[in-house]
Design an enzyme around this catalytic site. Structure first.
Site, PDB file in Angstrom:
ATOM      1  N   LYS A   1     -12.039  -4.802  -2.584  1.00 39.37           N
ATOM      2  CA  LYS A   1     -13.352  -3.717  -2.424  1.00 39.37           C
ATOM      3  C   LYS A   1     -12.579  -2.484  -2.484  1.00 39.37           C
ATOM      4  O   LYS A   1     -13.411  -1.320  -3.234  1.00 39.37           O
ATOM      5  CB  LYS A   1     -14.100  -3.885  -1.483  1.00 39.37           C
ATOM      6  CG  LYS A   1     -13.428  -3.924   0.165  1.00 39.37           C
ATOM      7  CD  LYS A   1     -14.305  -3.835   1.249  1.00 39.37           C
ATOM      8  CE  LYS A   1     -13.942  -4.761   2.377  1.00 39.37           C
ATOM      9  NZ  LYS A   1     -12.926  -4.347   3.087  1.00 39.37           N
TER      10      LYS A   1
ATOM     11  N   LYS B   1      -5.340  -9.898  -6.059  1.00 41.64           N
ATOM     12  CA  LYS B   1      -6.538 -10.226  -5.285  1.00 41.64           C
ATOM     13  C   LYS B   1      -7.864  -9.384  -5.470  1.00 41.64           C
ATOM     14  O   LYS B   1      -7.521  -8.337  -6.151  1.00 41.64           O
ATOM     15  CB  LYS B   1      -6.175 -10.409  -3.741  1.00 41.64           C
ATOM     16  CG  LYS B   1      -6.683  -9.382  -2.856  1.00 41.64           C
ATOM     17  CD  LYS B   1      -6.190  -9.591  -1.476  1.00 41.64           C
ATOM     18  CE  LYS B   1      -6.298  -7.997  -1.159  1.00 41.64           C
ATOM     19  NZ  LYS B   1      -5.969  -7.621   0.151  1.00 41.64           N
TER      20      LYS B   1
ATOM     21  N   LYS C   1       0.713  -1.336  -0.259  1.00 43.40           N
ATOM     22  CA  LYS C   1       0.027   0.136  -0.023  1.00 43.40           C
ATOM     23  C   LYS C   1       0.961   1.249  -0.116  1.00 43.40           C
ATOM     24  O   LYS C   1       0.428   2.282  -0.655  1.00 43.40           O
ATOM     25  CB  LYS C   1      -0.983   0.068   1.112  1.00 43.40           C
ATOM     26  CG  LYS C   1      -1.980  -0.850   0.937  1.00 43.40           C
ATOM     27  CD  LYS C   1      -3.002  -0.697   2.233  1.00 43.40           C
ATOM     28  CE  LYS C   1      -4.126  -1.683   2.128  1.00 43.40           C
ATOM     29  NZ  LYS C   1      -5.135  -1.627   3.401  1.00 43.40           N
TER      30      LYS C   1
HETATM   31  P1  TYM Z   1     -10.734  -6.668   4.659  1.00 42.59           P
HETATM   32  O1  TYM Z   1     -11.724  -5.483   5.024  1.00 42.59           O
HETATM   33  O2  TYM Z   1      -9.487  -6.153   3.660  1.00 42.59           O
HETATM   34  O3  TYM Z   1     -11.499  -7.781   4.200  1.00 42.59           O
HETATM   35  C1  TYM Z   1     -12.070  -8.578   5.082  1.00 42.59           C
HETATM   36  C2  TYM Z   1     -11.949 -10.188   5.132  1.00 42.59           C
HETATM   37  O4  TYM Z   1     -12.195 -10.701   3.914  1.00 42.59           O
HETATM   38  C3  TYM Z   1     -11.025 -11.314   3.358  1.00 42.59           C
HETATM   39  N1  TYM Z   1     -10.647 -10.990   1.945  1.00 42.59           N
HETATM   40  C4  TYM Z   1     -10.472 -12.050   1.155  1.00 42.59           C
HETATM   41  N2  TYM Z   1     -10.471 -13.434   1.132  1.00 42.59           N
HETATM   42  C5  TYM Z   1     -10.216 -14.052  -0.032  1.00 42.59           C
HETATM   43  N3  TYM Z   1     -10.194 -13.355  -1.207  1.00 42.59           N
HETATM   44  C6  TYM Z   1      -9.968 -12.037  -1.257  1.00 42.59           C
HETATM   45  N4  TYM Z   1      -9.722 -11.572  -2.414  1.00 42.59           N
HETATM   46  C7  TYM Z   1     -10.159 -11.434  -0.157  1.00 42.59           C
HETATM   47  N5  TYM Z   1     -10.176  -9.968   0.100  1.00 42.59           N
HETATM   48  C8  TYM Z   1     -10.552  -9.920   1.432  1.00 42.59           C
HETATM   49  C9  TYM Z   1      -9.828 -10.860   4.261  1.00 42.59           C
HETATM   50  O5  TYM Z   1      -8.808 -11.487   4.570  1.00 42.59           O
HETATM   51  C10 TYM Z   1     -10.411 -10.626   5.445  1.00 42.59           C
HETATM   52  O6  TYM Z   1     -10.456 -11.616   6.428  1.00 42.59           O
HETATM   53  N6  TYM Z   1      -7.316  -5.749   8.392  1.00 42.59           N
HETATM   54  C11 TYM Z   1      -8.550  -6.529   8.003  1.00 42.59           C
HETATM   55  C12 TYM Z   1      -9.749  -5.936   8.716  1.00 42.59           C
HETATM   56  C13 TYM Z   1      -9.380  -6.211  10.334  1.00 42.59           C
HETATM   57  C14 TYM Z   1      -9.380  -7.342  11.132  1.00 42.59           C
HETATM   58  C15 TYM Z   1      -9.182  -7.111  12.476  1.00 42.59           C
HETATM   59  C16 TYM Z   1      -9.560  -8.837  10.569  1.00 42.59           C
HETATM   60  C17 TYM Z   1      -9.197  -5.253  11.197  1.00 42.59           C
HETATM   61  N7  TYM Z   1      -9.142  -5.728  12.258  1.00 42.59           N
HETATM   62  C18 TYM Z   1      -9.203  -8.062  13.321  1.00 42.59           C
HETATM   63  C19 TYM Z   1      -9.628  -9.589  11.623  1.00 42.59           C
HETATM   64  C20 TYM Z   1      -8.977  -9.493  13.078  1.00 42.59           C
HETATM   65  C21 TYM Z   1      -9.019  -6.219   6.413  1.00 42.59           C
HETATM   66  O7  TYM Z   1      -8.512  -5.354   5.924  1.00 42.59           O
HETATM   67  O8  TYM Z   1      -9.595  -6.943   6.007  1.00 42.59           O
END
Ligand code: TYM
Length: 331
Positions: free
Chosen positions: A198, A195, A114
């Site tokens: 969103k 990947k 990023k």
């Molecule tokens: P985020 O908002 O990017 O994504 C939410 C969840 O979706 C999963 N994910 C995917 N899985 C498979 N293929 C993909 N293309 C894909 N894109 C997203 C992510 O792995 C995630 O599980 N940092 C985290 C949010 C967060 C969090 C936490 C998660 C903040 N605090 C504490 C777990 C525990 C994030 O940005 O996820």
């Protein structure tokens, strides 16, 4: 009865939820609420690490909460809440920032990727994984269901918990990541080397949670594959096809190799992928349409979720603050 083990996960309100979010994480959240005490949050503080319009952030946060209900989370079993409604998240993050090192945060691959895309890098982007560790450790979560891209962040949360416990005495539960066997990393349909996300504009490459069956069919039909025409699972040589096989495998509970064995033509595979994904997401679309009729329900869910989350988080924070030697305020 033995206490149920705790599960926590979060999702950033940084755009429309995608099929990647659903297959990699969200649908496993739903399954885990049966046998665990589950905490699921919309991580709005994390969204501030990138530039986001304030009005859009608010709208996305409400939308994310609505989607969490639409996927089938049950607010009686799961605490569904907004991260900023529980002030212990940034408070514990500070204690953990004083536990983490610059070196280990510099090695976070998501940060590096990023940071490369931005001319100026916000300090919050650098410390983001520490806030994420606080999200998890506040709830003594034993398990954290996430997609593959969060693996390194969970590893850091484990490391910080172990270091803190070692330095200040047993305080935190050391969490484990739960990463699904199929579709843990759903790729963009137009750019199968990156990947599905969103927060990256790729209208044809991204399937959104609420896409209509026609939209899904169009995107799958146009998905980039290759020209050799042979159906076989090979992520390196045939990443576009492998992604489609992964999707159908995840939607139908098979392995991608099994799926590959059932097809000779890309066209037939694509038809079945589109159909399976439309069916998989149909209940989500339907429930979401119903929920839109009663916006006050979401407010109530979030208020109750925050109260439950706060009760747990405040106790953990007091324990951690005491452990490092912060003087408790006079009662
Ligand atoms: P985020 O908002 O990017 O994504 C939410 C969840 O979706 C999963 N994910 C995917 N899985 C498979 N293929 C993909 N293309 C894909 N894109 C997203 C992510 O792995 C995630 O599980 N940092 C985290 C949010 C967060 C969090 C936490 C998660 C903040 N605090 C504490 C777990 C525990 C994030 O940005 O996820």
């Amino acid at each position: 009865m033995a206490p149920m083990s705790r599960v926590l996960s979060g999702i950033a309100p940084s755009g429309n939820f995608t099929l990647g979010n659903y297959l990699g994480a969200l649908r496993h959240w739903v399954a885990l609420q049966d046998d665990n005490e589950a905490f699921y949050c919309v991580v709005d503080l994390h969204a501030l690490t990138d530039s986001i319009d304030p009005a859009a952030l608010q709208a996305n946060t409400c939308d994310a909460a609505l989607n969490m209900l639409a996927i089938g989370l049950d607010p009686h079993r799961s605490a569904i809440f907004v991260q900023s409604h529980v002030p212990e998240h940034p408070r514990l993050a500070w204690l953990l920032e004083c536990t983490a090192t610059m070196g280990e945060l510099s090695r976070m691959t998501q940060y590096k990727e990023k940071a490369e895309r931005h001319e100026t890098v916000r300090a919050g982007l650098f410390t983001y994984p520490v806030l994420m560790a606080a999200d998890i450790l506040l709830y003594d979560a034993a398990a954290v269901p996430v997609g593959d891209d969060q693996r390194q962040h969970i590893e850091l949360a484990r490391e910080l918990a172990i270091r803190f416990n070692h330095r200040y005495g047993e305080t935190f539960t050391v969490p484990e990541a739960i990463i699904p066997p199929a579709a843990a990393r759903v790729m963009d349909l137009q750019h199968p080397e990156r990947k599905m996300s969103k927060s990256v504009e790729s209208p044809l490459g991204t399937i959104s949670l609420l896409d209509s069956p026609d939209d899904i069919a169009k995107k799958v039909r146009k998905a980039v594959t290759d020209t050799d025409g042979e159906v076989r699972y090979d992520q390196d040589a045939k990443p576009g096809l492998a992604n489609l096989l992964d999707l159908l495998a995840a939607a139908t509970d098979r392995t991608p190799q099994e799926v590959a064995g059932a097809y000779e033509r890309y066209g037939d595979l694509k038809n079945d992928v589109a159909e399976a994904l439309s069916e998989l997401l149909r209940p989500v679309r339907e429930l979401r349409a119903e929920l839109e009729g009663d916006p006050s329900h979401v407010d109530q869910v979030l208020a109750e979720g925050a109260a439950r989350a706060h009760a747990v988080a405040s106790a953990t924070y007091v324990r951690a603050a005491g452990a490092v030697g912060l003087l408790p305020p006079a009662p």
